[in-house]
Design a protein around this motif. Structure first.
Motif, PDB file in Angstrom:
ATOM      1  N   MET A 153      47.465  26.554  34.160  1.00 28.73           N
ATOM      2  CA  MET A 153      48.029  28.031  34.466  1.00 28.73           C
ATOM      3  C   MET A 153      49.411  28.037  35.123  1.00 28.73           C
ATOM      4  O   MET A 153      50.141  28.996  34.504  1.00 28.73           O
ATOM      5  N   PHE A 212      41.977  30.856  38.411  1.00 25.50           N
ATOM      6  CA  PHE A 212      41.431  31.876  37.758  1.00 25.50           C
ATOM      7  C   PHE A 212      42.024  33.150  38.505  1.00 25.50           C
ATOM      8  O   PHE A 212      42.259  34.030  37.874  1.00 25.50           O
ATOM      9  N   VAL A 232      43.330  22.552  35.714  1.00 23.51           N
ATOM     10  CA  VAL A 232      43.463  23.821  35.633  1.00 23.51           C
ATOM     11  C   VAL A 232      44.597  24.677  35.999  1.00 23.51           C
ATOM     12  O   VAL A 232      45.198  25.360  35.684  1.00 23.51           O
ATOM     13  N   TRP A 283      46.044  30.837  27.709  1.00 21.19           N
ATOM     14  CA  TRP A 283      45.573  30.533  29.262  1.00 21.19           C
ATOM     15  C   TRP A 283      44.195  31.554  29.150  1.00 21.19           C
ATOM     16  O   TRP A 283      44.038  32.788  28.810  1.00 21.19           O
ATOM     17  N   ASN A 284      43.312  30.875  29.735  1.00 23.70           N
ATOM     18  CA  ASN A 284      41.870  31.555  29.650  1.00 23.70           C
ATOM     19  C   ASN A 284      41.251  30.642  30.796  1.00 23.70           C
ATOM     20  O   ASN A 284      41.374  29.607  30.930  1.00 23.70           O
ATOM     21  N   GLU A 285      40.031  31.224  31.320  1.00 26.45           N
ATOM     22  CA  GLU A 285      39.393  30.544  32.276  1.00 26.45           C
ATOM     23  C   GLU A 285      38.359  29.550  32.111  1.00 26.45           C
ATOM     24  O   GLU A 285      37.753  28.840  32.696  1.00 26.45           O
ATOM     25  N   ILE A 290      46.231  36.553  31.056  1.00 19.75           N
ATOM     26  CA  ILE A 290      45.292  36.345  30.103  1.00 19.75           C
ATOM     27  C   ILE A 290      45.828  36.878  28.737  1.00 19.75           C
ATOM     28  O   ILE A 290      45.655  36.666  27.761  1.00 19.75           O
ATOM     29  N   SER A 321      47.517  24.613  28.014  1.00 18.61           N
ATOM     30  CA  SER A 321      47.927  25.808  27.707  1.00 18.61           C
ATOM     31  C   SER A 321      49.148  26.226  26.825  1.00 18.61           C
ATOM     32  O   SER A 321      49.328  27.297  26.271  1.00 18.61           O
ATOM     33  N   THR A 325      40.375  25.452  40.655  1.00 19.80           N
ATOM     34  CA  THR A 325      39.868  26.065  39.378  1.00 19.80           C
ATOM     35  C   THR A 325      39.681  27.592  39.971  1.00 19.80           C
ATOM     36  O   THR A 325      40.138  28.392  39.299  1.00 19.80           O
ATOM     37  N   GLY A 326      39.315  27.912  41.477  1.00 23.29           N
ATOM     38  CA  GLY A 326      39.173  29.152  41.676  1.00 23.29           C
ATOM     39  C   GLY A 326      40.435  29.882  41.913  1.00 23.29           C
ATOM     40  O   GLY A 326      40.571  30.938  41.423  1.00 23.29           O
ATOM     41  N   LYS A 330      44.993  35.473  36.305  1.00 25.80           N
ATOM     42  CA  LYS A 330      44.576  36.720  35.604  1.00 25.80           C
ATOM     43  C   LYS A 330      45.375  37.702  34.901  1.00 25.80           C
ATOM     44  O   LYS A 330      45.133  37.941  33.832  1.00 25.80           O
TER      45      LYS A 330
END
Length: 308
Positions: free
Chosen positions: A55, A112, A51, A220-222, A119, A213, A108-109, A116
């Motif tokens: 990103m 995200f 992830v 890109w999204n969560e 997105i 991505s 992952t955290g 942001k």
């Protein structure tokens, strides 16, 4: 008329094309984890690495306009996460499985949180090679649009198989994975070998994230990964730590994931959600089949914590 004449041939074509697209992240993550585990260490944090790689790739591609710089950034991010994992695991009385889970949550955290602002913007995407240029049928051309990263992954698998069997580098990794004492007796640092192996594994996992991505699905999204990183770790066990088997297993998982959309494309919508769950059902079936007293962990490096 060309479309209609295909009939149910649309399904295998869609599964073939989907298998290539969906299998690419599985392939890179599983090959990376294969290197790491052959050195005697497990990295369950590759979901977070995947992830973070996705990103990082999207952000750098958006800022620079170059998707290949994004791929490089994803690989570097993955290598840094691998170094972090290896560094923590080198401390006394530290469990590599627990560290991997912690880094999965961290990755992952962090992705995200940092991702942001990404997105909404659109980043430059990776190109594909049109191997179906000779056909006028849209389904054939779509199935044969293959990204370069997939071809690179296909080339890495046999190269890695050969390297494990025939090179000094492969011998050192296998020795560290089978007997740390033997590696030390040869005058090598086991921690350094595992650090490098984990960094290379993280680098490949990050590149797998860049595919998500920058090509498929290409945003890109969560919810981008859907557990592909952790599933790829199970795939390595199924492949018996063999890079060539990782390639075929990745294609099988990719084909299973493409089955639902392929059937929907020809109007078969009954049980749609069940077909979409095919990769997870396949994972469960594989783990049940392989978890017998005679077959469990066959071929596993002796230094892995799950074998000790």
């Amino acid at each position: 008329m060309a479309d209609a004449s295909l009939g149910l041939w649309t399904v295998p074509l869609a599964v073939f094309g989907g298998a290539i697209r969906v299998s690419t992240p599985f392939l890179f993550v599983s090959l990376g984890e294969c290197i790491t585990e052959r050195s005697g260490r497990i990295n369950l944090g590759l979901e977070g690495t995947l992830v973070m790689g996705a990103m990082s790739a999207y952000g750098i591609s958006y800022l620079s306009g170059s998707p290949w710089l994004g791929v490089l950034a994803a690989g570097i991010t993955g290598a840094l996460f691998g170094a972090l994992h290896a560094g923590i695991c080198s401390l006394p009385r530290v469990n590599d499985i627990a560290v991997g889970i912690a880094l999965m949550l961290l990755g992952t955290g962090l992705a995200f949180f940092l991702g942001k602002p990404l997105i909404e913007p659109t980043a430059a995407r990776l190109p594909a090679i049109d191997f179906g240029w000779w056909s006028d049928v849209p389904q054939v051309r779509a199935a044969l649009r293959i990204n370069v990263l997939f071809l690179i992954g296909v080339a890495i698998a046999p190269l890695l198989y050969w390297a494990f069997k025939s090179t000094r580098w492969g011998l050192l990794i296998r020795t560290a994975g089978e007997s740390a004492d033997a590696a030390r007796a040869m005058g090598h640092s086991v921690l350094l070998i595992r650090l490098r192996a984990t960094m290379v594994g993280g680098f490949l996992a990050g590149i797998g994230g860049s595919f998500l991505s920058l090509f498929y699905p290409g945003s890109w999204n969560e919810g981008l990964s859907s557990g592909q990183g952790i599933t790829a770790v199970a795939l390595v066990i199924f492949a018996r730590w063999d890079p060539l088997l990782c390639l075929w297993a990745s294609l099988a998982f990719g084909g299973a994931a493409a089955l639902g959309p392929a059937l929907q494309s020809v109007g078969i919508t009954s049980g749609y959600h069940l077909f979409n769950a095919a990769p997870y059902i396949l994972t469960l079936a594989i783990m049940i089949i392989t978890c017998s007293p005679k077959r469990t962990l066959t071929g596993a490096p002796a230094e892995l914590s799950i074998t000790r």
